[in-house]
Design an enzyme around this catalytic site. Structure first.
Site, PDB file in Angstrom:
ATOM      1  N   ARG A 184      -1.001  11.379   2.185  1.00  0.00           N
ATOM      2  CA  ARG A 184      -1.467   9.994   2.160  1.00  0.00           C
ATOM      3  C   ARG A 184      -2.907   9.991   1.653  1.00  0.00           C
ATOM      4  NH1 ARG A 184       2.992   8.741   2.306  1.00  0.00           N
ATOM      5  NH2 ARG A 184       4.083   7.209   3.609  1.00  0.00           N
ATOM      6  N   GLU A 242      -3.517   1.737  -3.503  1.00  0.00           N
ATOM      7  CA  GLU A 242      -2.307   1.777  -4.323  1.00  0.00           C
ATOM      8  C   GLU A 242      -1.762   0.363  -4.499  1.00  0.00           C
ATOM      9  OE1 GLU A 242       0.483   4.473  -2.530  1.00  0.00           O
ATOM     10  OE2 GLU A 242      -0.902   6.169  -2.605  1.00  0.00           O
ATOM     11  N   HIS A 251       2.374   8.033  -6.698  1.00  0.00           N
ATOM     12  CA  HIS A 251       3.038   8.036  -5.387  1.00  0.00           C
ATOM     13  C   HIS A 251       4.552   8.010  -5.575  1.00  0.00           C
ATOM     14  CE1 HIS A 251       2.693   6.761  -0.882  1.00  0.00           C
ATOM     15  NE2 HIS A 251       3.650   7.659  -1.085  1.00  0.00           N
TER      16      HIS A 251
END
Length: 315
Positions: A234, A263, A281
């Protein structure tokens, strides 16, 4: 009568069709503003299950509008935007899908590591631009075999990464809150100690408050100017400004990053760096794994309504 289920985040089309056939769905994911509030007033008192994923914030404010909720079935591995303590106090079970995505995520960790150390994007540009023909061979890169890989978080995904690291000739060490039985890897009781030992530092720990900023400027400095940093965990786990500065100043050699603080609009300074490999991601982003994640979510909902044990409970 079909049981009522709120959908806060959709699943894959096939699994959505399965949900639609079996349950009365209330599509929270499709409404905003006043429509969202109206849906919660209607569905909250009658829906005992919620389908969501790690992008959905489940906090006290939302829980107060879901008085009948007993299950939150999360279709991702991460759930750091969810107040698990509040859910547990309310008797709400949370499930996730970390069991079915570890291979693809571990593959991506290895891919980012090799791409960063062997400067794969730079090599690709070197061929496409014609520089190979104009300038000759590109500069030498750095070998991986024979080096030391430090893994932060030796859970299911961390162990899958460790096995891949061993397969390409790396010596593995790890940091975790406690020493793990069943392996011969070197154990370090602090991330900075692991980074000082390692040539490559790979983060595979969960997100959330307990790991926020775990990879600090001191850890990156300990990794050193020939070290590589890989993050498939993360964005919150690393001090991102410190990471960018370390890359800019070449206090670490390279990085491979799949996750970011902001993000889907990460810090634009990343894009200006030539010593970092960026990925959106998407470590678990294969057709096969996303199908398995969606199916596991459906299966957890089915187990809940059938009164069977949940397949992948978190709390």
């Amino acid at each position: 009568m079909k049981p009522d289920v709120i959908v806060a985040y959709p699943l894959r089309p096939h699994q959505m069709a399965m949900l639609e056939e079996t349950y009365t769905l209330h599509r929270l994911d499709l409404v905003k503003g006043e429509e969202r509030d109206a849906l919660l007033r209607k569905a909250g008192p009658i829906s005992s299950a919620l389908v969501c994923n790690g992008h959905v914030t489940i906090d006290e404010a939302l829980l107060s509008k879901l008085p009948a909720l007993k299950l939150a079935a999360c279709s991702s591995a991460g759930y750091d935007q969810m107040d698990v303590e509040a859910m547990t106090r309310r008797g709400i079970k949370l499930t996730n899908t970390s069991e079915v995505l570890c291979d693809d995520v571990a593959d991506m960790a290895l891919l980012l590591m090799l791409a960063a150390r062997r400067r794969l994007p730079e090599g690709d540009r070197y061929v496409r631009s014609g520089d190979w023909g104009k300038k000759g061979m590109m500069p030498l890169t750095t070998s991986t075999s024979g080096k030391k890989a430090g893994i932060v978080g030796l859970g299911r995904i961390g162990m899958a990464i460790a096995k891949r690291c061993e397969a390409v000739g790396l010596t593995v060490g790890y940091y975790g809150r406690t020493k793990k039985a069943g392996n011969d890897f070197a154990y370090f009781d602090a991330p900075v100690k692991l980074a000082d030992w390692a040539d490559i530092l790979i983060v595979a720990t969960p997100g959330g408050p307990s790991t926020e900023g775990l990879i600090s400027a001191d850890v990156l400095n300990a990794l050193g100017p020939t070290g590589s940093f890989i993050n498939i965990a993360r964005g919150t786990v690393v001090d991102e400004p410190a990471l960018i500065k370390a890359l800019q100043e070449r206090r670490i050699a390279s990085a491979g990053i799949d996750v970011y603080l902001n993000e889907p609009n990460p810090d634009p300074r990343f894009a200006a760096l030539d010593n970092v490999v960026l990925y959106p991601h998407h470590a678990s982003g294969t057709e096969e794994t996303r199908d398995r994640m969606a199916q596991l979510t459906v299966d957890n909902v089915a187990a809940f309504f059938a009164g069977r044990p949940l397949l992948t409970p978190v709390n």
